[in-house]
Write a protein that holds these residues in place. Structure first.
Motif, PDB file in Angstrom:
ATOM      1  N   LYS A 105      -9.301  -4.760  12.177  1.00  0.00           N
ATOM      2  CA  LYS A 105      -8.114  -4.222  12.862  1.00  0.00           C
ATOM      3  C   LYS A 105      -7.828  -5.004  14.149  1.00  0.00           C
ATOM      4  CE  LYS A 105      -6.928  -2.338   9.811  1.00  0.00           C
ATOM      5  NZ  LYS A 105      -5.613  -2.134   9.180  1.00  0.00           N
ATOM      6  N   ASP A 135      -2.666  -7.407  -5.395  1.00  0.00           N
ATOM      7  CA  ASP A 135      -3.984  -6.976  -4.924  1.00  0.00           C
ATOM      8  C   ASP A 135      -4.355  -7.883  -3.758  1.00  0.00           C
ATOM      9  OD1 ASP A 135      -6.627  -6.446  -4.404  1.00  0.00           O
ATOM     10  OD2 ASP A 135      -7.239  -6.385  -6.511  1.00  0.00           O
ATOM     11  N   LEU A 136      -4.348  -7.303  -2.567  1.00  0.00           N
ATOM     12  CA  LEU A 136      -4.561  -8.122  -1.364  1.00  0.00           C
ATOM     13  C   LEU A 136      -5.989  -8.638  -1.246  1.00  0.00           C
ATOM     14  CD1 LEU A 136      -2.371  -5.876   0.827  1.00  0.00           C
ATOM     15  CD2 LEU A 136      -1.989  -8.321   0.528  1.00  0.00           C
ATOM     16  N   ARG A 161      -1.360  -2.436  -5.574  1.00  0.00           N
ATOM     17  CA  ARG A 161      -2.231  -3.161  -6.518  1.00  0.00           C
ATOM     18  C   ARG A 161      -2.288  -2.469  -7.866  1.00  0.00           C
ATOM     19  NH1 ARG A 161      -8.309  -1.919  -4.246  1.00  0.00           N
ATOM     20  NH2 ARG A 161      -7.886   0.179  -3.484  1.00  0.00           N
ATOM     21  N   SER A 187      -4.385   9.935  11.254  1.00  0.00           N
ATOM     22  CA  SER A 187      -3.419  10.541  10.329  1.00  0.00           C
ATOM     23  C   SER A 187      -4.083  10.963   9.026  1.00  0.00           C
ATOM     24  CB  SER A 187      -2.295   9.540  10.029  1.00  0.00           C
ATOM     25  OG  SER A 187      -1.655   9.154  11.211  1.00  0.00           O
ATOM     26  N   THR A 218      -4.439  10.804   5.754  1.00  0.00           N
ATOM     27  CA  THR A 218      -4.185  10.026   4.527  1.00  0.00           C
ATOM     28  C   THR A 218      -5.463  10.014   3.681  1.00  0.00           C
ATOM     29  OG1 THR A 218      -4.987   7.952   5.456  1.00  0.00           O
ATOM     30  CG2 THR A 218      -2.683   8.528   5.916  1.00  0.00           C
ATOM     31  N   HIS A 219      -5.490   9.141   2.698  1.00  0.00           N
ATOM     32  CA  HIS A 219      -6.671   9.047   1.830  1.00  0.00           C
ATOM     33  C   HIS A 219      -7.645   7.957   2.278  1.00  0.00           C
ATOM     34  CE1 HIS A 219      -4.452  11.752  -0.610  1.00  0.00           C
ATOM     35  NE2 HIS A 219      -3.604  10.860  -1.071  1.00  0.00           N
ATOM     36  N   LEU A 274       0.242   6.202   4.477  1.00  0.00           N
ATOM     37  CA  LEU A 274       1.271   5.806   5.451  1.00  0.00           C
ATOM     38  C   LEU A 274       2.348   4.943   4.801  1.00  0.00           C
ATOM     39  CD1 LEU A 274      -1.209   4.907   8.319  1.00  0.00           C
ATOM     40  CD2 LEU A 274       0.132   6.999   8.089  1.00  0.00           C
ATOM     41  N   LYS A 276       0.211   3.762  -9.827  1.00  0.00           N
ATOM     42  CA  LYS A 276       0.325   4.472  -8.544  1.00  0.00           C
ATOM     43  C   LYS A 276       1.643   4.125  -7.839  1.00  0.00           C
ATOM     44  CE  LYS A 276      -4.508   5.029  -7.103  1.00  0.00           C
ATOM     45  NZ  LYS A 276      -5.434   4.708  -5.989  1.00  0.00           N
ATOM     46  N   TYR A 326     -14.854  -3.047  10.081  1.00  0.00           N
ATOM     47  CA  TYR A 326     -13.507  -2.444  10.053  1.00  0.00           C
ATOM     48  C   TYR A 326     -12.813  -2.675  11.399  1.00  0.00           C
ATOM     49  CZ  TYR A 326      -9.646   0.854   9.780  1.00  0.00           C
ATOM     50  OH  TYR A 326      -8.376   1.410   9.807  1.00  0.00           O
ATOM     51  N   GLY A 344       0.801  -1.225   0.000  1.00  0.00           N
ATOM     52  CA  GLY A 344       0.000   0.000   0.000  1.00  0.00           C
ATOM     53  C   GLY A 344       0.830   1.269   0.000  1.00  0.00           C
ATOM     54  N   ASN A 401       0.875  -2.957   5.508  1.00  0.00           N
ATOM     55  CA  ASN A 401       0.284  -1.635   5.743  1.00  0.00           C
ATOM     56  C   ASN A 401      -1.029  -1.424   4.992  1.00  0.00           C
ATOM     57  OD1 ASN A 401       0.349   1.514   6.040  1.00  0.00           O
ATOM     58  ND2 ASN A 401       0.400   1.118   3.827  1.00  0.00           N
ATOM     59  N   THR A 426       0.841   3.952  -1.956  1.00  0.00           N
ATOM     60  CA  THR A 426       0.301   5.094  -2.718  1.00  0.00           C
ATOM     61  C   THR A 426       0.680   6.445  -2.091  1.00  0.00           C
ATOM     62  OG1 THR A 426      -1.559   3.688  -3.307  1.00  0.00           O
ATOM     63  CG2 THR A 426      -1.851   6.047  -3.668  1.00  0.00           C
ATOM     64  N   SER A 484      -2.408  -1.856  12.598  1.00  0.00           N
ATOM     65  CA  SER A 484      -3.747  -1.952  13.189  1.00  0.00           C
ATOM     66  C   SER A 484      -4.308  -0.547  13.414  1.00  0.00           C
ATOM     67  CB  SER A 484      -3.657  -2.751  14.495  1.00  0.00           C
ATOM     68  OG  SER A 484      -4.936  -2.900  15.071  1.00  0.00           O
ATOM     69  N   GLY A 496      -2.578   6.218  15.010  1.00  0.00           N
ATOM     70  CA  GLY A 496      -3.471   7.218  15.590  1.00  0.00           C
ATOM     71  C   GLY A 496      -4.450   7.688  14.537  1.00  0.00           C
ATOM     72  N   ASN A 515     -11.096   7.203   0.334  1.00  0.00           N
ATOM     73  CA  ASN A 515     -11.067   5.959  -0.447  1.00  0.00           C
ATOM     74  C   ASN A 515     -12.189   5.023  -0.016  1.00  0.00           C
ATOM     75  OD1 ASN A 515      -8.922   6.422  -2.187  1.00  0.00           O
ATOM     76  ND2 ASN A 515      -7.384   5.622  -0.764  1.00  0.00           N
TER      77      ASN A 515
HETATM   78  N1  LIG Z   1      -4.972   7.065   8.429  1.00  0.00           N
HETATM   79  C1  LIG Z   1      -5.325   6.736   9.678  1.00  0.00           C
HETATM   80  O1  LIG Z   1      -5.660   7.600  10.511  1.00  0.00           O
HETATM   81  C2  LIG Z   1      -5.309   5.299  10.085  1.00  0.00           C
HETATM   82  C3  LIG Z   1      -5.697   4.995  11.391  1.00  0.00           C
HETATM   83  C4  LIG Z   1      -5.629   3.681  11.821  1.00  0.00           C
HETATM   84  C5  LIG Z   1      -5.174   2.693  10.971  1.00  0.00           C
HETATM   85  N2  LIG Z   1      -4.811   3.007   9.701  1.00  0.00           N
HETATM   86  C6  LIG Z   1      -4.341   1.918   8.832  1.00  0.00           C
HETATM   87  O2  LIG Z   1      -3.223   2.351   8.107  1.00  0.00           O
HETATM   88  C7  LIG Z   1      -3.093   1.565   6.932  1.00  0.00           C
HETATM   89  C8  LIG Z   1      -2.739   2.461   5.756  1.00  0.00           C
HETATM   90  O3  LIG Z   1      -3.834   3.294   5.471  1.00  0.00           O
HETATM   91  P1  LIG Z   1      -3.709   4.835   5.055  1.00  0.00           P
HETATM   92  O4  LIG Z   1      -4.285   5.622   6.160  1.00  0.00           O
HETATM   93  O5  LIG Z   1      -2.347   5.148   4.554  1.00  0.00           O
HETATM   94  O6  LIG Z   1      -4.781   4.896   3.860  1.00  0.00           O
HETATM   95  P2  LIG Z   1      -4.642   5.179   2.286  1.00  0.00           P
HETATM   96  O7  LIG Z   1      -4.021   6.512   2.063  1.00  0.00           O
HETATM   97  O8  LIG Z   1      -6.020   4.942   1.742  1.00  0.00           O
HETATM   98  O9  LIG Z   1      -3.647   4.043   1.798  1.00  0.00           O
HETATM   99  C9  LIG Z   1      -4.074   2.702   1.767  1.00  0.00           C
HETATM  100  C10 LIG Z   1      -3.173   1.915   0.852  1.00  0.00           C
HETATM  101  O10 LIG Z   1      -3.682   0.564   0.800  1.00  0.00           O
HETATM  102  C11 LIG Z   1      -3.804   0.211  -0.560  1.00  0.00           C
HETATM  103  N3  LIG Z   1      -4.821  -0.808  -0.802  1.00  0.00           N
HETATM  104  C12 LIG Z   1      -6.149  -0.730  -0.597  1.00  0.00           C
HETATM  105  N4  LIG Z   1      -6.735  -1.868  -1.008  1.00  0.00           N
HETATM  106  C13 LIG Z   1      -5.754  -2.672  -1.487  1.00  0.00           C
HETATM  107  C14 LIG Z   1      -5.736  -3.959  -2.073  1.00  0.00           C
HETATM  108  N5  LIG Z   1      -6.853  -4.661  -2.283  1.00  0.00           N
HETATM  109  N6  LIG Z   1      -4.546  -4.476  -2.434  1.00  0.00           N
HETATM  110  C15 LIG Z   1      -3.408  -3.775  -2.260  1.00  0.00           C
HETATM  111  N7  LIG Z   1      -3.363  -2.546  -1.743  1.00  0.00           N
HETATM  112  C16 LIG Z   1      -4.538  -2.001  -1.361  1.00  0.00           C
HETATM  113  C17 LIG Z   1      -4.163   1.507  -1.259  1.00  0.00           C
HETATM  114  O11 LIG Z   1      -3.955   1.381  -2.644  1.00  0.00           O
HETATM  115  P3  LIG Z   1      -4.818   2.284  -3.696  1.00  0.00           P
HETATM  116  O12 LIG Z   1      -4.191   3.632  -3.686  1.00  0.00           O
HETATM  117  O13 LIG Z   1      -4.640   1.536  -4.968  1.00  0.00           O
HETATM  118  O14 LIG Z   1      -6.231   2.303  -3.203  1.00  0.00           O
HETATM  119  C18 LIG Z   1      -3.182   2.444  -0.583  1.00  0.00           C
HETATM  120  O15 LIG Z   1      -1.900   2.292  -1.138  1.00  0.00           O
HETATM  121  C19 LIG Z   1      -4.396   0.796   6.790  1.00  0.00           C
HETATM  122  O16 LIG Z   1      -4.184  -0.552   7.164  1.00  0.00           O
HETATM  123  C20 LIG Z   1      -5.320   1.464   7.787  1.00  0.00           C
HETATM  124  O17 LIG Z   1      -6.306   0.586   8.315  1.00  0.00           O
HETATM  125  C21 LIG Z   1      -4.872   4.292   9.249  1.00  0.00           C
END
Ligand SMILES: NC(=O)c1ccc[n+]([C@@H]2O[C@H](COP(=O)([O-])OP(=O)(O)OC[C@H]3O[C@@H](n4cnc5c(N)ncnc54)[C@H](OP(=O)(O)O)[C@@H]3O)[C@@H](O)[C@H]2O)c1
Length: 309
Positions: free
Chosen positions: A182, A75-76, A48, A213, A215-216, A28, A52, A178, A22, A101, A24, A150, A211, A220
């Protein structure tokens, strides 16, 4: 290590190979990969969408011109894609760290081509299979590590996801699922670490959470995209009230590189674990439930067709 862990505590990573799913731009995974590349690791960007992932390599090279980066397509949410990706990863040889991630949050009810609910498929079953398939390469490094990303949202899960993963019992509550996905990350980490130790593998499992953060993730999950119309508005709103994605990557970076025992869980040190430099954090009693962890492991083995270690 200083009182608070910071990225300057990351030791030199030259000669190490780290797979980050992940990657992108703006997420993160991107910031995790960037800091590891800065410290000299060879980083495998496992996304995936090849376009990107390529854009992420360019963004990282803009900051770290000598970055050693590889691209892997996985693609997970598609177990066949995970098998293909893992087979292609054989070319990297020993892997020091796998950072699971990638994830999705709060998606509407969808089933994958394997018949699995999308959040559980992406956040748990795909990473379970990927980890098992890469385990020989992680062991070959002599000191491998698996890091799960998580969330504080694991606390919202009132039960572990121990039902038939190919069937929906009752109404679908996307936020509950969700939270369960986690929680599954933490149950997986504990059970994986225990099994690795029992089997004498030179690999540890750890977990982290970012925490809240910017992100997208929210855009998404709600709109299937991070840009355009209402998705851009939500993306901007999240960024306005959260810590940066760069800061959110720190707990993951700590779990991936600090000298910590297996099953450690790193998260922000600020109020409510929402922001701030990382330290070790706690988890719910359910996340420490060994019986639930063992049962989830058995379900995951049956669902993905792999038994390990
Ligand atoms: N942001 C927060 O505050 C927060 C808080 C708690 C936990 N988290 C965790 O942090 C992790 C990263 O999330 P993020 O916040 O960085 O979100 P993000 O900006 O949406 O990034 C998620 C990444 O996962 C990829 N992804 C989604 N579905 C996938 C699939 N089927 N196969 C492969 N890759 C896939 C996305 O790819 P695409 O760009 O192609 O969609 C993207 O690269 C996640 O596990 C999330 O649960 C985030």
């Amino acid at each position: 290590m200083t009182a608070h862990w910071t990225v300057s505590d990351i030791p030199d990573q030259t000669g190490r190979t780290i797979v980050v799913t992940g990657p992108t731009i703006g997420g993160l995974g991107h910031h995790t990969a960037l800091e590891l590349a800065r410290k000299g690791a060879r980083v495998v960007l496992a996304g995936r969408n090849p376009a990107k992932a390529e854009a992420a390599t360019e963004a990282i090279r803009d900051e770290v011109p000598k970055a050693e980066l590889e691209l892997l397509t996985v693609d997970l949410a598609d177990l066949d894609s995970v098998r293909h990706g893992a087979a292609a990863a054989a070319r990297y040889g020993p892997i020091d760290v796998l950072v699971n991630n990638a994830g999705v949050m709060g998606t509407s009810y969808q089933r994958t081509s394997d018949g699995l609910e999308l959040q559980m498929a992406t956040n748990h079953f795909g990473p379970f299979l990927l980890t098992g398939l890469l385990l020989p390469q992680l062991a070959a490094s002599g000191d491998g590590r698996v890091v799960a990303v998580s969330s504080p949202m694991h606390r919202t899960a009132r039960s572990a996801p121990l039902g038939d993963p190919t069937r929906q019992e009752g109404r679908y509550w996307k936020w509950h699922v969700y939270g369960q996905s986690k929680l599954a990350n933490l149950l997986f980490t504990g059970e994986l670490d225990r099994r690795l130790r029992a089997a004498g593998y030179p690999v540890k499992a750890l977990a982290a959470h970012p925490g809240f953060s910017g992100t997208h993730l929210a855009a998404n999950g709600q709109y299937g995209r991070a840009q355009g119309g209402i998705a851009s508005i939500l993306d901007a709103a999240v960024k306005a009230v959260s810590q940066s994605a760069a800061a959110g990557a720190w707990p993951t970076l700590m779990a991936a590189t600090a000298d910590l025992p297996g099953d450690s869980y790193c998260g922000p040190s600020g109020r409510g674990e929402m922001a701030g430099p990382p330290h070790l954090v706690g988890r719910t009693r359910l996340a420490r439930d060994r019986d639930a962890a063992r049962r989830l492991w058995e379900i995951s083995e049956r669902t993905t067709g792999i038994s390990y270690p």
